[in-house]
Design a protein around this motif. Sequence first.
Motif, PDB file in Angstrom:
ATOM      1  N   THR A 148       0.783  -1.524   0.136  1.00  0.00           N
ATOM      2  CA  THR A 148      -0.055   0.060  -0.083  1.00  0.00           C
ATOM      3  C   THR A 148       0.764   1.273   0.020  1.00  0.00           C
ATOM      4  O   THR A 148       2.001   1.114   0.604  1.00  0.00           O
ATOM      5  CB  THR A 148      -1.005  -0.091   1.104  1.00  0.00           C
ATOM      6  N   PRO A 149       0.535   2.353  -0.681  1.00  0.00           N
ATOM      7  CA  PRO A 149      -0.574   2.642  -1.275  1.00  0.00           C
ATOM      8  C   PRO A 149      -1.068   1.842  -2.782  1.00  0.00           C
ATOM      9  O   PRO A 149       0.048   1.070  -2.943  1.00  0.00           O
ATOM     10  CB  PRO A 149      -0.736   4.034  -1.514  1.00  0.00           C
ATOM     11  N   ASN A 150      -1.875   2.084  -3.279  1.00  0.00           N
ATOM     12  CA  ASN A 150      -2.345   1.715  -4.597  1.00  0.00           C
ATOM     13  C   ASN A 150      -2.853   0.321  -4.383  1.00  0.00           C
ATOM     14  O   ASN A 150      -4.211   0.009  -4.499  1.00  0.00           O
ATOM     15  CB  ASN A 150      -1.158   1.783  -5.637  1.00  0.00           C
ATOM     16  N   SER A 151      -2.197  -0.657  -4.173  1.00  0.00           N
ATOM     17  CA  SER A 151      -2.546  -2.227  -4.154  1.00  0.00           C
ATOM     18  C   SER A 151      -3.782  -2.631  -3.469  1.00  0.00           C
ATOM     19  O   SER A 151      -4.664  -3.170  -3.791  1.00  0.00           O
ATOM     20  CB  SER A 151      -1.392  -3.282  -4.225  1.00  0.00           C
ATOM     21  N   MET A 152      -3.506  -1.938  -2.185  1.00  0.00           N
ATOM     22  CA  MET A 152      -4.680  -2.325  -1.120  1.00  0.00           C
ATOM     23  C   MET A 152      -5.818  -1.266  -1.218  1.00  0.00           C
ATOM     24  O   MET A 152      -6.874  -1.648  -0.618  1.00  0.00           O
ATOM     25  CB  MET A 152      -3.945  -2.402   0.212  1.00  0.00           C
ATOM     26  N   ASP A 153      -5.474  -0.017  -1.402  1.00  0.00           N
ATOM     27  CA  ASP A 153      -6.370   1.055  -1.063  1.00  0.00           C
ATOM     28  C   ASP A 153      -7.599   0.904  -1.709  1.00  0.00           C
ATOM     29  O   ASP A 153      -8.815   1.425  -1.065  1.00  0.00           O
ATOM     30  CB  ASP A 153      -5.691   2.364  -1.467  1.00  0.00           C
ATOM     31  N   MET A 154      -8.046   0.104  -2.777  1.00  0.00           N
ATOM     32  CA  MET A 154      -9.170   0.125  -3.498  1.00  0.00           C
ATOM     33  C   MET A 154      -9.994  -1.234  -3.353  1.00  0.00           C
ATOM     34  O   MET A 154     -10.818  -1.537  -3.867  1.00  0.00           O
ATOM     35  CB  MET A 154      -9.132   0.418  -5.052  1.00  0.00           C
ATOM     36  N   MET A 155      -9.460  -2.217  -2.258  1.00  0.00           N
ATOM     37  CA  MET A 155      -9.844  -3.357  -1.956  1.00  0.00           C
ATOM     38  C   MET A 155     -11.097  -3.557  -1.644  1.00  0.00           C
ATOM     39  O   MET A 155     -11.635  -4.676  -1.411  1.00  0.00           O
ATOM     40  CB  MET A 155      -8.809  -4.222  -1.631  1.00  0.00           C
ATOM     41  N   LYS A 156     -11.880  -2.381  -1.190  1.00  0.00           N
ATOM     42  CA  LYS A 156     -13.297  -2.512  -0.954  1.00  0.00           C
ATOM     43  C   LYS A 156     -14.081  -3.082  -2.432  1.00  0.00           C
ATOM     44  O   LYS A 156     -15.056  -3.447  -2.067  1.00  0.00           O
ATOM     45  CB  LYS A 156     -13.823  -1.305  -0.656  1.00  0.00           C
ATOM     46  N   CYS A 157     -13.546  -2.941  -3.264  1.00  0.00           N
ATOM     47  CA  CYS A 157     -13.998  -3.483  -4.652  1.00  0.00           C
ATOM     48  C   CYS A 157     -13.967  -4.943  -5.044  1.00  0.00           C
ATOM     49  O   CYS A 157     -14.492  -5.587  -5.791  1.00  0.00           O
ATOM     50  CB  CYS A 157     -13.622  -2.639  -5.954  1.00  0.00           C
ATOM     51  N   ASP A 158     -13.533  -5.788  -3.996  1.00  0.00           N
ATOM     52  CA  ASP A 158     -13.190  -7.075  -4.362  1.00  0.00           C
ATOM     53  C   ASP A 158     -14.249  -7.827  -4.259  1.00  0.00           C
ATOM     54  O   ASP A 158     -14.081  -9.011  -4.244  1.00  0.00           O
ATOM     55  CB  ASP A 158     -11.905  -7.647  -3.442  1.00  0.00           C
ATOM     56  N   MET A 159     -15.439  -7.429  -3.989  1.00  0.00           N
ATOM     57  CA  MET A 159     -16.562  -8.142  -4.042  1.00  0.00           C
ATOM     58  C   MET A 159     -17.724  -7.745  -4.939  1.00  0.00           C
ATOM     59  O   MET A 159     -18.812  -7.958  -5.251  1.00  0.00           O
ATOM     60  CB  MET A 159     -17.493  -7.955  -2.735  1.00  0.00           C
ATOM     61  N   ALA A 160     -17.141  -7.153  -6.355  1.00  0.00           N
ATOM     62  CA  ALA A 160     -17.737  -6.503  -7.362  1.00  0.00           C
ATOM     63  C   ALA A 160     -18.350  -7.692  -8.375  1.00  0.00           C
ATOM     64  O   ALA A 160     -19.401  -7.369  -8.948  1.00  0.00           O
ATOM     65  CB  ALA A 160     -16.680  -5.696  -8.245  1.00  0.00           C
ATOM     66  N   GLY A 161     -17.822  -8.914  -8.275  1.00  0.00           N
ATOM     67  CA  GLY A 161     -18.393  -9.920  -8.833  1.00  0.00           C
ATOM     68  C   GLY A 161     -19.528 -10.240  -8.014  1.00  0.00           C
ATOM     69  O   GLY A 161     -20.832 -10.783  -8.821  1.00  0.00           O
ATOM     70  N   GLY A 162     -19.754 -10.113  -6.616  1.00  0.00           N
ATOM     71  CA  GLY A 162     -20.862 -10.852  -5.854  1.00  0.00           C
ATOM     72  C   GLY A 162     -22.116  -9.527  -6.216  1.00  0.00           C
ATOM     73  O   GLY A 162     -23.010  -9.931  -6.067  1.00  0.00           O
ATOM     74  N   ALA A 163     -21.531  -8.493  -6.051  1.00  0.00           N
ATOM     75  CA  ALA A 163     -22.267  -7.192  -6.512  1.00  0.00           C
ATOM     76  C   ALA A 163     -23.167  -7.476  -7.686  1.00  0.00           C
ATOM     77  O   ALA A 163     -24.365  -7.099  -7.879  1.00  0.00           O
ATOM     78  CB  ALA A 163     -21.549  -6.071  -6.280  1.00  0.00           C
ATOM     79  N   ALA A 164     -22.498  -7.640  -8.683  1.00  0.00           N
ATOM     80  CA  ALA A 164     -23.082  -7.876 -10.020  1.00  0.00           C
ATOM     81  C   ALA A 164     -24.143  -9.059 -10.211  1.00  0.00           C
ATOM     82  O   ALA A 164     -25.095  -8.813 -10.771  1.00  0.00           O
ATOM     83  CB  ALA A 164     -21.679  -8.377 -11.120  1.00  0.00           C
ATOM     84  N   VAL A 165     -23.751 -10.245  -9.301  1.00  0.00           N
ATOM     85  CA  VAL A 165     -24.948 -11.021  -9.177  1.00  0.00           C
ATOM     86  C   VAL A 165     -26.000 -10.476  -8.736  1.00  0.00           C
ATOM     87  O   VAL A 165     -27.195 -10.794  -9.154  1.00  0.00           O
ATOM     88  CB  VAL A 165     -24.258 -12.403  -8.456  1.00  0.00           C
ATOM     89  N   ALA A 166     -25.912  -9.766  -7.526  1.00  0.00           N
ATOM     90  CA  ALA A 166     -26.943  -9.348  -6.804  1.00  0.00           C
ATOM     91  C   ALA A 166     -27.846  -8.266  -7.796  1.00  0.00           C
ATOM     92  O   ALA A 166     -29.169  -8.263  -7.824  1.00  0.00           O
ATOM     93  CB  ALA A 166     -26.583  -8.445  -5.671  1.00  0.00           C
ATOM     94  N   GLY A 167     -26.921  -7.510  -8.575  1.00  0.00           N
ATOM     95  CA  GLY A 167     -27.667  -6.438  -9.355  1.00  0.00           C
ATOM     96  C   GLY A 167     -28.437  -7.156 -10.628  1.00  0.00           C
ATOM     97  O   GLY A 167     -29.438  -6.751 -10.980  1.00  0.00           O
TER      98      GLY A 167
END
Length: 485
Positions: free
Chosen positions: A265-284
């Motif tokens: 970090t920075p960069n590699s870990m900072d945006m890792m709240k997005c690592d559930m985007a696949g699950g979010a896409a399924v729900a959407g």
Amino acid sequence: MSLALAHAAAAPAQSTQVFILPHGTTVLSDATAGDLTPAARHYVESALADDQKLVHLNHFSHHHYFVVLADKPTPGQVAEALRRSGHTLHGLLKAEKVSDVFIQNESAMPDATLLLTEGLALSAYQFEGYKTDEKSRKAASLTNVYIVGKGATVAQITELEGLLEGVFLARDLVNAPLNKLNAVQFAERMAEAGDQAGYTTDILDLAKIEALRMGGLLAVNLGSPEPPTFSILEYKPANPKNEKPYVLVGKGVVFDTGGLSLKPTPNSMDMMKCDMAGGAAVAGTLFALAKNNVPLHVIGLVPATDNRPGGLAFAPGDVLTMHSGLTVEVRNTDAEGRLLLADALSFAKKYDPELVIDLATLTGAAVRALSTEASASMGTATPETFQKLSKAGYAVHERLVEFPLWDEYAEHIKSDIADLNNLGKGEAGHISAGKFLERFATGYPWIHLDIAGPAFLTAPESYRGKGGTGTGVRLLYEFLTKQLS
């Protein structure tokens, strides 16, 4: 959805109107010119003759905008140009603080109004966030979009609105930070969305996950102070057109530190709240299908946890026994997403599915190969199925690039002490990740989508915006609904 879409028989006098014109238009028809003064008409026609693609006419009390269809070689590219015009138009409307706009299609492209509206609405999305100062919040001035006349039917407008709500659900979930959306909260948010749209949610807790012996999900969760969840989202209308369900699997790592193989970090870990985007896409996707009463039986599986280095965190060298019974040597705890997905893909077999598609922000290798412009696809489905999915990708501009799963790539994940290991070579990392998942996706046709590039943007990009993009929702909705025809 903050922006309301509706149908209107005609635009009221002195209202802000948008006219979509055919490519090459230099002279306005009398119907399009309406009540323009000769000077105003001359101004617009001169701008069109100069090949301007979006002409703005300010009447001070209201505005007129003229959008010209792009000259592109494929319908998909023309459609994308319209969405991007919608983004540009949104900026102009916002600058003028326009609240209501009426869009009228004067071209021969039947869905032009819907496409422009789609880009406009996607650009209007705002994540509510957590600011307490009212002055710092960006108030949205545009609140109503009316599609005039034969530009679209009420049913088409309602369908677009339902789809957009699914995209915005996915964006909201991706944009939420870990302390507002842990694995349990993620599952609860998906269940709440299901109650609103019309799909059911069964949330498996730690005890049930242990009973199912989901060794991958359990291992990744070991370092977390909070329990994992495994959510089963099911939309089954009264008379579905498919005998066997489509199953969508989404990676749900709500935050990824890399575990003991800690990310820099920075960069590699900072945006890792997005690592559930696949699950979010399924729900959407489930939300959009249910909201629009699409007659398809679709199941979503979302294994969720965060990946941390605390407590009894799993370590490189550990050997896991997965839900399928296969054993996995852990070479790197930052290759954790494939462990969750492997358990879910194994679990999916119980449904005897027509097709399984998984989505995951899985590898940096996919980003290096494709940047944010496309997702990597691979799998065991038929070429015809891949072609249909690729066609859907071009239609909504969520493009896919297919990569091979040749037998030679199995060498990348061989282990001396287990059935396979969770980390490939330095090269073709997205393919070795797919090859790993292939071992668990047995007994049914399967497609893997690595959406690591386009799922989350660190800088604004047209109607995709900044942050969570909702990638996968429009793609899967387009693909699945086309199975009805």
